[in-house]
Motif scaffolding. Structure first.
Motif, PDB file in Angstrom:
ATOM      1  N   TYR A  18       1.053  -0.862  -0.366  1.00 41.96           N
ATOM      2  CA  TYR A  18       0.230  -0.149   0.115  1.00 41.96           C
ATOM      3  C   TYR A  18       0.861   1.230   0.058  1.00 41.96           C
ATOM      4  N   ARG A  58      -6.140   1.695  -0.571  1.00 37.91           N
ATOM      5  CA  ARG A  58      -7.009   1.556   0.022  1.00 37.91           C
ATOM      6  C   ARG A  58      -7.222   0.368  -0.621  1.00 37.91           C
ATOM      7  N   SER A 109       1.021  -7.224   9.070  1.00 40.51           N
ATOM      8  CA  SER A 109       0.955  -5.900   8.794  1.00 40.51           C
ATOM      9  C   SER A 109       2.506  -5.192   9.287  1.00 40.51           C
ATOM     10  N   CYS A 143      -3.118   1.572   9.296  1.00 41.51           N
ATOM     11  CA  CYS A 143      -4.000   1.446   8.684  1.00 41.51           C
ATOM     12  C   CYS A 143      -5.020   1.434   9.563  1.00 41.51           C
ATOM     13  N   VAL A 202      -9.541  -1.982   4.023  1.00 41.17           N
ATOM     14  CA  VAL A 202      -8.535  -1.873   4.362  1.00 41.17           C
ATOM     15  C   VAL A 202      -9.102   0.426   3.926  1.00 41.17           C
ATOM     16  N   LEU A 232      -4.969   4.344   2.622  1.00 44.76           N
ATOM     17  CA  LEU A 232      -3.245   5.002   3.693  1.00 44.76           C
ATOM     18  C   LEU A 232      -2.674   5.709   4.066  1.00 44.76           C
ATOM     19  N   ARG A 248       2.717   0.508   3.038  1.00 39.62           N
ATOM     20  CA  ARG A 248       2.321  -0.848   4.773  1.00 39.62           C
ATOM     21  C   ARG A 248       2.919  -1.959   3.328  1.00 39.62           C
TER      22      ARG A 248
END
Length: 220
Positions: free
Chosen positions: A124, A129, A149, A154, A191, A194, A206
């Motif tokens: 990311y 997203r 992660s 996030c 998600v 970011l 990420r």
């Protein structure tokens, strides 16, 4: 020489929902090893653009390792494949470090016998997203999902078993691990975009690693 699974006493597991457990910071204790190992995979299988099944571009870039990989190449290939549909090459083997860590994390969350044949790497950048979805293409839904992660924090969206169910937002930090199965296995999740930031190891990025059993039967 193999690395220990956990080099310090980890925080207690936090129940998130029935069948879902949050392991705060468990991957951060060996983050240098995690990141170095992922970079070895990316040297063999670079990140590439991803597309929805309808051919729309996704904001994340993806890579895989393991016997199978998630091919997000839109109409050219969508789902689990044994090779990269763009290059025709088999996915890189899953490094032993990643395999052992995923097995240990699943066991800690109450899922012994987890033996992933896929590690999907989603990268990311700021603003990227992931829309609300559930993981439905694995052969044996008794097997959990192990999600790690790394890098920027996030806002992870956790919903219900229907797309229309209410959702809640959960902040995931570098090194957090989320494991879900059982009654939560088919929960919709995603998600949010970011936020901007800088991480001391991954910069403005990420990484999310999700370990799955795509084709193997689960014998937990």
């Amino acid at each position: 020489m193999s690395l220990p699974l956990f080099d310090t006493e980890p925080q207690p597991a936090q129940p998130l929902a029935e069948g879902a457990v949050l392991l705060r910071g468990w991957a951060a204790r060996q983050d240098a090893a995690w990141i170095a190992t992922v970079r070895q995979v990316l040297a063999q299988q670079p990140l590439q653009a991803a597309f929805t099944a309808g051919g729309r571009p996704m904001s994340v870039r993806t890579s895989n390792c393991g016997e199978w990989g998630w091919a997000a190449a839109g109409l050219r290939g969508y789902g689990y494949t044994r090779s990269d549909p763009l290059s025709g090459r088999p996915w890189p083997a899953m490094p032993t470090f990643l395999q052992q860590q995923a097995q240990a994390l699943a066991a800690q969350a109450g899922y012994p016998g987890f033996d992933p044949d896929v590690c999907l790497i989603n990268a990311y950048a700021v603003g990227a997203r992931m829309g609300l979805h559930h993981d439905a293409d694995e052969r044996d839904k008794a097997a959990p999902i192990v999600s790690v992660s790394l890098g920027l924090p996030c806002h992870f969206v956790w919903g219900g078993l229907q797309r229309s169910d209410p959702v809640r937002s959960l902040r995931l930090e570098h090194g957090d691990v989320l494991v879900w199965g059982g009654a939560s296995r088919m929960v919709f999740h995603g998600v949010r975009p970011l936020p901007a930031g800088q991480h001391h190891l991954l910069g403005a990025e990420r990484w999310n690693l999700t370990f799955r059993m795509a084709q193997r039967p689960y014998r937990g």
